[in-house]
Design a protein around this motif. Structure first.
Motif, PDB file in Angstrom:
ATOM      1  N   LYS A 275       0.837  -1.206   0.000  1.00 38.44           N
ATOM      2  CA  LYS A 275       0.000   0.000   0.000  1.00 38.44           C
ATOM      3  C   LYS A 275       0.870   1.254   0.000  1.00 38.44           C
ATOM      4  O   LYS A 275       0.607   2.216  -0.733  1.00 38.44           O
ATOM      5  CB  LYS A 275      -0.936  -0.001   1.210  1.00 38.44           C
ATOM      6  CG  LYS A 275      -2.095  -0.967   1.104  1.00 38.44           C
ATOM      7  CD  LYS A 275      -3.080  -0.758   2.245  1.00 38.44           C
ATOM      8  CE  LYS A 275      -4.353  -1.545   2.009  1.00 38.44           C
ATOM      9  NZ  LYS A 275      -5.390  -1.249   3.017  1.00 38.44           N
ATOM     10  N   GLY A 276       1.899   1.263   0.845  1.00 43.06           N
ATOM     11  CA  GLY A 276       2.781   2.424   0.892  1.00 43.06           C
ATOM     12  C   GLY A 276       3.505   2.639  -0.411  1.00 43.06           C
ATOM     13  O   GLY A 276       3.628   3.774  -0.904  1.00 43.06           O
ATOM     14  N   GLU A 277       3.998   1.559  -1.009  1.00 43.93           N
ATOM     15  CA  GLU A 277       4.715   1.672  -2.278  1.00 43.93           C
ATOM     16  C   GLU A 277       3.790   2.159  -3.386  1.00 43.93           C
ATOM     17  O   GLU A 277       4.200   2.969  -4.237  1.00 43.93           O
ATOM     18  CB  GLU A 277       5.319   0.316  -2.641  1.00 43.93           C
ATOM     19  CG  GLU A 277       6.468  -0.101  -1.718  1.00 43.93           C
ATOM     20  CD  GLU A 277       6.931  -1.525  -1.951  1.00 43.93           C
ATOM     21  OE1 GLU A 277       6.245  -2.249  -2.714  1.00 43.93           O
ATOM     22  OE2 GLU A 277       7.972  -1.906  -1.382  1.00 43.93           O
ATOM     23  N   ALA A 278       2.558   1.695  -3.390  1.00 41.77           N
ATOM     24  CA  ALA A 278       1.599   2.140  -4.406  1.00 41.77           C
ATOM     25  C   ALA A 278       1.298   3.628  -4.257  1.00 41.77           C
ATOM     26  O   ALA A 278       1.131   4.344  -5.258  1.00 41.77           O
ATOM     27  CB  ALA A 278       0.311   1.324  -4.304  1.00 41.77           C
ATOM     28  N   ALA A 279       1.222   4.108  -3.015  1.00 39.48           N
ATOM     29  CA  ALA A 279       0.970   5.535  -2.788  1.00 39.48           C
ATOM     30  C   ALA A 279       2.109   6.389  -3.309  1.00 39.48           C
ATOM     31  O   ALA A 279       1.886   7.415  -3.973  1.00 39.48           O
ATOM     32  CB  ALA A 279       0.755   5.787  -1.297  1.00 39.48           C
ATOM     33  N   VAL A 280       3.331   5.972  -3.032  1.00 39.89           N
ATOM     34  CA  VAL A 280       4.497   6.731  -3.505  1.00 39.89           C
ATOM     35  C   VAL A 280       4.534   6.752  -5.029  1.00 39.89           C
ATOM     36  O   VAL A 280       4.777   7.799  -5.653  1.00 39.89           O
ATOM     37  CB  VAL A 280       5.794   6.129  -2.942  1.00 39.89           C
ATOM     38  CG1 VAL A 280       7.016   6.765  -3.602  1.00 39.89           C
ATOM     39  CG2 VAL A 280       5.857   6.323  -1.427  1.00 39.89           C
ATOM     40  N   LYS A 281       4.284   5.615  -5.647  1.00 37.37           N
ATOM     41  CA  LYS A 281       4.285   5.546  -7.113  1.00 37.37           C
ATOM     42  C   LYS A 281       3.219   6.464  -7.706  1.00 37.37           C
ATOM     43  O   LYS A 281       3.463   7.171  -8.706  1.00 37.37           O
ATOM     44  CB  LYS A 281       4.052   4.107  -7.571  1.00 37.37           C
ATOM     45  CG  LYS A 281       4.090   3.917  -9.091  1.00 37.37           C
ATOM     46  CD  LYS A 281       3.935   2.444  -9.453  1.00 37.37           C
ATOM     47  CE  LYS A 281       4.034   2.243 -10.952  1.00 37.37           C
ATOM     48  NZ  LYS A 281       2.934   2.873 -11.701  1.00 37.37           N
ATOM     49  N   ALA A 282       2.036   6.472  -7.087  1.00 37.85           N
ATOM     50  CA  ALA A 282       0.955   7.322  -7.600  1.00 37.85           C
ATOM     51  C   ALA A 282       1.344   8.791  -7.561  1.00 37.85           C
ATOM     52  O   ALA A 282       1.037   9.556  -8.491  1.00 37.85           O
ATOM     53  CB  ALA A 282      -0.315   7.087  -6.792  1.00 37.85           C
ATOM     54  N   LEU A 283       2.046   9.194  -6.506  1.00 34.16           N
ATOM     55  CA  LEU A 283       2.408  10.604  -6.337  1.00 34.16           C
ATOM     56  C   LEU A 283       3.631  11.010  -7.144  1.00 34.16           C
ATOM     57  O   LEU A 283       3.729  12.159  -7.593  1.00 34.16           O
ATOM     58  CB  LEU A 283       2.658  10.891  -4.847  1.00 34.16           C
ATOM     59  CG  LEU A 283       1.434  10.793  -3.923  1.00 34.16           C
ATOM     60  CD1 LEU A 283       1.861  10.920  -2.462  1.00 34.16           C
ATOM     61  CD2 LEU A 283       0.397  11.855  -4.261  1.00 34.16           C
TER      62      LEU A 283
END
Length: 402
Positions: A275-283
């Protein structure tokens, strides 16, 4: 500037004797939250308006910037948006939990709810049981839809909303006085027990030491919601990361993009790091300005009455989401604001939601304010900051309001 909300569902709690007078948040090892706390604004916010039922539906609407008094039309309709269920203006949807009831005695009314989630039943097992209900409770105007884990839907064509009780509010209580007054819904619940009790899926679950999903429980009635566009309202492009249909449904209604993370299941052993990695990628890569990361685990552990498991969930959020996400954004040279908070308390003592204000922490990578050494319910209360209208906190995060 990029914006990230880490929503730790049900994380706020009460001091517990078993933890030496500390809350689970105070007892947890939260080195990353504490590092950010010393440079953050910490305060209290009322996410559930006075007079409204304390739930993840009303509270998360507020945190995403929608006044629940204006936009709330029931919990299950938001979930219906997530799973693509057809919901016309005149229809009513109901949450259909698969629950574990006691099995001693003859009368359905005398049973008690032992587990509102049937041991966090897998979606695969649940889908088989929902199909059995679909066949066994077939009735014109009523349709079942598979959701996630124990959370599913029943939709009534041309129906009307009725008062129903959430199963997590009455754990260990006799269910008779909480059954629906509507005779159709009541009869369907009684028959669901007859259909599910000895279903092969439940026979196998008992053999494996798991709680059987032996009854349907209807609650959360509502009608189709009408949310305004998140991007038009706030001027930022937003995405949602959550394993539960309620949050995904809010995102659909608000025109936000749902990011699906493999292994995210809404339980204690969800894919926190993913979840954290997906958030960083999205931003940093995918062009999103705002990401809302919702983690269900603390809430589920509060419902189960397990302080130690709730501590474990909080520590995993801290070490596998908050720390890595903050470090990755810092290393990428991105200016960002991170808001960390629960949606509502789910105290281990009462095993259900309360409507009390919750502590929030707002970190701004470009503005190092002086904050306390830790983030907790107490430091939030000691701050002297109290935001009564929770739906305005988003404007504060986005820099539109002081």
């Amino acid at each position: 500037m990029k914006y990230i909300v880490i929503l730790c569902d049900g994380m706020a709690d009460e001091p517990l004797d078993e933890l030496g007078g500390r809350t689970p948040l105070e007892a947890a090892g939260t080195a990353n939250m504490d590092r950010l706390a010393s440079q953050s604004e910490i305060g209290m916010v009322r996410t559930v308006p006075v007079g409204m039922a304390p739930g993840s539906d009303t509270a998360n609407l507020a945190v995403i910037g929608y006044d629940p008094k204006k936009y709330y039309s029931g919990r299950s309709p938001l979930e219906a948006l997530s799973i693509g269920a057809e919901l016309e203006a005149e229809d009513v949807s109901f949450r259909c939990n698969l629950v574990t009831l006691s099995e001693e005695g003859e009368n359905y009314e005398d049973r008690v709810i032992l587990d509102h989630s049937s041991g966090e039943i897998s979606t695969e097992d649940a889908a088989v049981l929902i199909d059995a209900l679909r066949q066994g409770l077939k009735r014109e105007g009523y349709s079942f839809y598979v959701g996630t884990s124990y959370r599913h839907l029943l939709i009534q064509k041309n129906g009307k909303t009725v008062e129903l009780t959430a199963p997590h509010d009455i754990l260990t209580r006799r269910i008779g006085e909480y059954l629906p007054g509507d005779p159709v819904l009541r009869n369907m619940m009684i028959r669901s027990y007859e259909i599910l009790k000895d279903h092969p899926v439940n026979v196998q679950r008992r053999a494996e030491g798991k709680n059987p999903a032996n009854s349907a429980w209807f609650w959360g009635a509502g009608t189709r919601p009408a949310l305004t566009s998140f991007q038009e309202k706030n001027g930022v492009k937003g995405a949602m990361i959550s394993a539960v249909d309620l949050l995904k449904g809010i995102a659909v209604g608000a025109g936000m993009h749902n990011i699906i993370v493999e292994g995210a299941n809404g339980g204690l052993h969800t894919n926190y790091r993913g979840k954290g990695e997906a958030a960083v990628k999205a931003l940093t890569e995918d062009g999103y300005d705002f990401v809302y990361v919702h983690i269900e685990a603390p809430d589920e552990m509060g419902h189960q009455g397990s302080a130690q498991d709730k501590i474990q969930a909080i520590e995993k959020i801290d070490s596998q989401i908050i720390g890595p996400a903050a470090e990755a954004l810092e290393e990428a040279g991105v200016d960002f604001r991170m808001l960390i908070l629960p949606d509502h308390p789910t105290p281990v003592r009462v095993r259900t939601h309360t409507g009390d204000p919750v502590p929030y922490m707002l970190y701004d990578s470009t503005s190092k304010v002086q904050g306390p050494e830790t983030y907790s319910e107490k430091t939030g209360q000691d701050s002297g900051i109290m935001r009564e209208e929770g739906f305005r906190l988003l404007d504060h995060l986005l820099g539109k309001e002081n």
